[in-house]
Scaffold this motif. Structure first.
Motif, PDB file in Angstrom:
ATOM      1  N   GLY A   1      -3.565   7.689 -40.866  1.00  0.00           N
ATOM      2  CA  GLY A   1      -4.632   6.715 -40.678  1.00  0.00           C
ATOM      3  C   GLY A   1      -4.711   6.122 -39.294  1.00  0.00           C
ATOM      4  N   ASP A   2      -4.988   4.818 -39.231  1.00  0.00           N
ATOM      5  CA  ASP A   2      -5.278   4.107 -37.994  1.00  0.00           C
ATOM      6  C   ASP A   2      -3.979   3.714 -37.285  1.00  0.00           C
ATOM      7  OD1 ASP A   2      -6.441   2.695 -35.950  1.00  0.00           O
ATOM      8  OD2 ASP A   2      -7.512   1.278 -37.241  1.00  0.00           O
ATOM      9  N   VAL A   3      -3.374   4.706 -36.633  1.00  0.00           N
ATOM     10  CA  VAL A   3      -2.100   4.534 -35.938  1.00  0.00           C
ATOM     11  C   VAL A   3      -2.285   5.009 -34.498  1.00  0.00           C
ATOM     12  CG1 VAL A   3       0.336   5.195 -35.835  1.00  0.00           C
ATOM     13  CG2 VAL A   3      -0.787   4.942 -38.060  1.00  0.00           C
ATOM     14  N   THR A   4      -1.865   4.189 -33.538  1.00  0.00           N
ATOM     15  CA  THR A   4      -1.885   4.569 -32.129  1.00  0.00           C
ATOM     16  C   THR A   4      -0.463   4.520 -31.606  1.00  0.00           C
ATOM     17  OG1 THR A   4      -4.101   3.646 -31.844  1.00  0.00           O
ATOM     18  CG2 THR A   4      -2.813   4.000 -29.847  1.00  0.00           C
ATOM     19  N   ILE A   5      -0.061   5.603 -30.931  1.00  0.00           N
ATOM     20  CA  ILE A   5       1.288   5.698 -30.375  1.00  0.00           C
ATOM     21  C   ILE A   5       1.152   5.916 -28.875  1.00  0.00           C
ATOM     22  CG2 ILE A   5       3.466   6.971 -30.399  1.00  0.00           C
ATOM     23  CD1 ILE A   5       2.778   7.734 -33.344  1.00  0.00           C
ATOM     24  N   GLY A   6       1.759   5.029 -28.085  1.00  0.00           N
ATOM     25  CA  GLY A   6       1.606   5.021 -26.640  1.00  0.00           C
ATOM     26  C   GLY A   6       2.469   6.018 -25.896  1.00  0.00           C
ATOM     27  N   ALA A   7       2.258   6.073 -24.600  1.00  0.00           N
ATOM     28  CA  ALA A   7       2.918   7.009 -23.692  1.00  0.00           C
ATOM     29  C   ALA A   7       4.439   6.920 -23.790  1.00  0.00           C
ATOM     30  CB  ALA A   7       2.478   6.734 -22.257  1.00  0.00           C
ATOM     31  N   GLY A   8       5.068   8.088 -23.907  1.00  0.00           N
ATOM     32  CA  GLY A   8       6.517   8.164 -23.891  1.00  0.00           C
ATOM     33  C   GLY A   8       7.206   7.637 -25.136  1.00  0.00           C
ATOM     34  N   SER A   9       6.466   7.124 -26.083  1.00  0.00           N
ATOM     35  CA  SER A   9       7.085   6.630 -27.314  1.00  0.00           C
ATOM     36  C   SER A   9       7.531   7.806 -28.167  1.00  0.00           C
ATOM     37  CB  SER A   9       6.128   5.726 -28.085  1.00  0.00           C
ATOM     38  OG  SER A   9       6.020   4.489 -27.430  1.00  0.00           O
TER      39      SER A   9
ATOM     40  N   GLY B   1      -1.046   3.617 -41.581  1.00  0.00           N
ATOM     41  CA  GLY B   1      -2.088   2.676 -41.194  1.00  0.00           C
ATOM     42  C   GLY B   1      -3.317   2.885 -42.048  1.00  0.00           C
ATOM     43  N   ASP B   2      -3.226   2.515 -43.308  1.00  0.00           N
ATOM     44  CA  ASP B   2      -4.335   2.771 -44.226  1.00  0.00           C
ATOM     45  C   ASP B   2      -5.227   1.553 -44.437  1.00  0.00           C
ATOM     46  OD1 ASP B   2      -2.339   1.472 -45.661  1.00  0.00           O
ATOM     47  OD2 ASP B   2      -2.224   2.964 -47.255  1.00  0.00           O
ATOM     48  N   THR B   3      -4.678   0.410 -44.747  1.00  0.00           N
ATOM     49  CA  THR B   3      -5.503  -0.774 -45.021  1.00  0.00           C
ATOM     50  C   THR B   3      -5.613  -1.703 -43.818  1.00  0.00           C
ATOM     51  OG1 THR B   3      -3.606  -1.968 -45.928  1.00  0.00           O
ATOM     52  CG2 THR B   3      -4.962  -0.704 -47.472  1.00  0.00           C
ATOM     53  N   ASN B   4      -4.981  -1.346 -42.722  1.00  0.00           N
ATOM     54  CA  ASN B   4      -5.051  -2.063 -41.461  1.00  0.00           C
ATOM     55  C   ASN B   4      -4.508  -1.111 -40.408  1.00  0.00           C
ATOM     56  OD1 ASN B   4      -5.282  -4.247 -39.564  1.00  0.00           O
ATOM     57  ND2 ASN B   4      -4.940  -5.681 -41.247  1.00  0.00           N
ATOM     58  N   PHE B   5      -4.274  -1.580 -39.176  1.00  0.00           N
ATOM     59  CA  PHE B   5      -3.852  -0.649 -38.125  1.00  0.00           C
ATOM     60  C   PHE B   5      -2.422  -0.890 -37.661  1.00  0.00           C
ATOM     61  CE2 PHE B   5      -5.885  -4.214 -35.929  1.00  0.00           C
ATOM     62  CZ  PHE B   5      -4.970  -4.511 -34.926  1.00  0.00           C
ATOM     63  N   ILE B   6      -1.870   0.160 -37.061  1.00  0.00           N
ATOM     64  CA  ILE B   6      -0.550   0.118 -36.427  1.00  0.00           C
ATOM     65  C   ILE B   6      -0.758   0.491 -34.971  1.00  0.00           C
ATOM     66  CG2 ILE B   6       1.737   1.193 -36.295  1.00  0.00           C
ATOM     67  CD1 ILE B   6       1.403   1.831 -39.338  1.00  0.00           C
ATOM     68  N   ARG B   7      -0.214  -0.323 -34.051  1.00  0.00           N
ATOM     69  CA  ARG B   7      -0.269  -0.037 -32.618  1.00  0.00           C
ATOM     70  C   ARG B   7       1.155  -0.043 -32.074  1.00  0.00           C
ATOM     71  NH1 ARG B   7      -4.289   1.218 -34.267  1.00  0.00           N
ATOM     72  NH2 ARG B   7      -6.391   0.530 -33.807  1.00  0.00           N
ATOM     73  N   ILE B   8       1.519   1.023 -31.385  1.00  0.00           N
ATOM     74  CA  ILE B   8       2.833   1.141 -30.766  1.00  0.00           C
ATOM     75  C   ILE B   8       2.621   1.369 -29.283  1.00  0.00           C
ATOM     76  CG2 ILE B   8       4.959   2.500 -30.654  1.00  0.00           C
ATOM     77  CD1 ILE B   8       4.480   3.169 -33.651  1.00  0.00           C
ATOM     78  N   GLY B   9       3.253   0.558 -28.456  1.00  0.00           N
ATOM     79  CA  GLY B   9       3.099   0.638 -27.016  1.00  0.00           C
ATOM     80  C   GLY B   9       3.831   1.823 -26.404  1.00  0.00           C
ATOM     81  N   ALA B  10       4.152   1.707 -25.120  1.00  0.00           N
ATOM     82  CA  ALA B  10       4.772   2.781 -24.344  1.00  0.00           C
ATOM     83  C   ALA B  10       6.292   2.682 -24.390  1.00  0.00           C
ATOM     84  CB  ALA B  10       4.292   2.707 -22.903  1.00  0.00           C
ATOM     85  N   GLY B  11       6.951   3.843 -24.387  1.00  0.00           N
ATOM     86  CA  GLY B  11       8.397   3.902 -24.267  1.00  0.00           C
ATOM     87  C   GLY B  11       9.166   3.317 -25.430  1.00  0.00           C
TER      88      GLY B  11
END
Length: 178
Positions: free
Chosen positions: A32-40, A50-60
């Motif tokens: 689902g609505d999942v973002t995974i950042g650079a180098g992570s 990330g089905d009923t809301n979102f997940i955001r993961i930054g860099a590294g």
């Protein structure tokens, strides 16, 4: 050769967005609505849903083996900053982990909780809903309680973990690519 592609699953029209330099193990599930950042990096047998809301993961940032990350359908997404370490088999649920936070192995962070920059939650500890750990604070127990503020030497030592996992993820990527 065995397929070593990580399983990415769309959910209700939202698909994971993973930076080209991030690495996701082939046995992880990112939904689902999942973002995974650079180098992570997201390790073996993790589930990021990330089905009923979102997940955001930054860099590294590193999400170690067997971790579960989910959200709350209300107003609580899961937001994980840059250079965060989430230890093996942790549960991260509808909370915020600011830059350089460190979640120990088997620890749980619950809905609405916040770990400020550089905060350290000990292995096996449970941070209850809506609790806030201050910058560089060390908490332990179930429910987790404040112990002390980390010293500079400790912060430097824990700060080496995320870069180590970025390097190790590159080695895994190369090995699996054959």
């Amino acid at each position: 050769m065995t397929d070593v592609s990580p399983p990415f699953y769309p959910f209700e029209g939202k698909a994971p967005a993973v930076h080209d330099t991030a690495w996701v193990a082939p046995t992880a599930a990112v939904i689902g609505d999942v973002t995974i950042g650079a180098g992570s990096n997201v390790w073996y047998h993790c589930v990021l849903r990330g089905d009923t809301n979102f997940i955001r993961i930054g860099a590294g940032t590193n999400i170690q083996d067997g971790t579960i990350i989910h959200v709350n359908r209300a107003a609580e997404a899961t937001i994980i900053g840059d250079h965060v370490t989430v230890g093996h088999a942790a549960i991260i649920h509808a909370c915020t982990l600011e830059d350089f936070a460190f979640v120990g192995m088997g620890a749980t962070v619950l809905d609405g909780a916040v770990m400020e920059e550089g905060a350290l939650l000990a292995a096996g500890s449970v941070l209850p809903p809506r609790k806030r750990m201050g910058k560089y604070e060390f908490w332990v127990g179930n429910p987790a309680k404040f112990v002390r503020v980390l010293g500079e030497e400790e912060r430097a030592r824990f700060g080496k973990t995320a870069p180590h996992y970025v390097e190790l993820a590159g080695r895994h990527r190369a090995t699996l690519a054959g």
